[in-house]
Design an enzyme around this catalytic site. Sequence first.
Site, PDB file in Angstrom:
ATOM      1  N   CYS A  88       6.843 -81.580 -52.134  1.00 30.80           N
ATOM      2  CA  CYS A  88       7.839 -82.001 -53.131  1.00 30.80           C
ATOM      3  C   CYS A  88       7.886 -83.526 -53.237  1.00 30.80           C
ATOM      4  O   CYS A  88       8.045 -84.065 -54.324  1.00 30.80           O
ATOM      5  CB  CYS A  88       9.243 -81.534 -52.751  1.00 30.80           C
ATOM      6  SG  CYS A  88       9.337 -79.888 -52.092  1.00 30.80           S
ATOM      7  N   ASP A  89       7.801 -84.218 -52.105  1.00 30.80           N
ATOM      8  CA  ASP A  89       8.128 -85.652 -52.102  1.00 30.80           C
ATOM      9  C   ASP A  89       6.952 -86.586 -51.805  1.00 30.80           C
ATOM     10  O   ASP A  89       7.103 -87.810 -51.891  1.00 30.80           O
ATOM     11  CB  ASP A  89       9.234 -85.905 -51.056  1.00 30.80           C
ATOM     12  CG  ASP A  89      10.482 -85.076 -51.361  1.00 30.80           C
ATOM     13  OD1 ASP A  89      10.763 -84.894 -52.555  1.00 30.80           O
ATOM     14  OD2 ASP A  89      11.141 -84.618 -50.424  1.00 30.80           O
ATOM     15  N   CYS A  94       9.772 -81.653 -47.048  1.00 29.94           N
ATOM     16  CA  CYS A  94       8.805 -81.020 -47.945  1.00 29.94           C
ATOM     17  C   CYS A  94       7.832 -82.050 -48.497  1.00 29.94           C
ATOM     18  O   CYS A  94       8.132 -82.759 -49.461  1.00 29.94           O
ATOM     19  CB  CYS A  94       9.542 -80.315 -49.078  1.00 29.94           C
ATOM     20  SG  CYS A  94       8.419 -79.651 -50.322  1.00 29.94           S
TER      21      CYS A  94
END
Length: 307
Positions: free
Chosen positions: A135-136, A132
Amino acid sequence: MKRKVIIIGSGPAGLTAAIYSARANLNPLVFEGAQPGGQLTITTDVENYPGFSEGILGPDMMDQFRKQAKRFGAECLYETVDKIDFSEHPFRLWVNGKKYSSDSIIISTGASARLLGLESETRLMGHGVSACATCDGFFFKDKKVFVVGGGDSAMEEANFLTKFASSVIIVHRRDEFRASKIMVDRALSNPKISVRYNTVVDDIVGSEKSGVESIILKDTKTDEKNEEKCDGVFMAIGHVPNTKLFKGVLELDGSGYIVTKPDSTHTNLEGVFACGDVQDQIYRQAVTAAGTGCMAALDSERWLEHR
Ligand code: NAP
């Protein structure tokens, strides 16, 4: 606690089913699952959902879906269903030690990111390996990262990562992308993005302490291996349906997706309906998921009425 409709999953399909069921006065209960709002909550701009001419952020869109469902009386719980018993009617569900029952069930559990299956990939997940970018990505400021895959997700993730990373290299197993032309063009015109065609990931080197240190790539034509230093590896190779709860109970296809009857959301069990990505491996769009969510709510409403 007995209900007329319980909805499992809270992406565009589940929450659209909740809007329609709520407006039919069925007071639906939604178990939102491990990723409330579904996959759109880990994406950025949604540019292709009709009605948002300037685009909308995925998480914002899902908040709107939820608010709309609640406005008409849907109840949404941030809980995950642990077990289901479809053998008796009303159907029974266990959630965090509590038992619920329902006349009809709408399944909209979606799909999750597919992984390559390497030992190093699992070991280093969260330590430089990710599925992701949204997200990261932030953790890879001025770093060199690889994105694995050749579909729209790979293009989107690669583009997004250029906001942080110094260079992004897409690794694709063929010499032609599956992604749509507009997404490919956007990625290829980004000066930070380069591509390794006909290449697969053989291994990822690193430790939980030091994070990802390098990637070992294999040329699919020559079988030649080559190790390259890097800081992160993002997997964008598609999805697998979230149907673990239903194995051996509902009819699934060869890839594990729930089989629905033609032109409907009926599964092989009366009173159980499926919508969204958990039963669709062809279109997999927010708008098609919302469409089948609407169908599931109408199918279950009609089924309840005729019982
Ligand atoms: P996808 O279209 O199924 O593409 C998966 C990619 O991963 C393919 O290029 C595939 O290679 C590759 N792949 C699969 N298994 C692999 C393995 N074991 N090793 C190496 N490579 C592997 O999945 P997606 O990109 O996640 O897209 C899913 C759906 O969402 C699509 O309908 C897409 O259009 C949509 N989507 C849309 C947007 C947007 O419009 N903004 C953004 C993201 C996704 P092959 O090509 O060789 O099979």
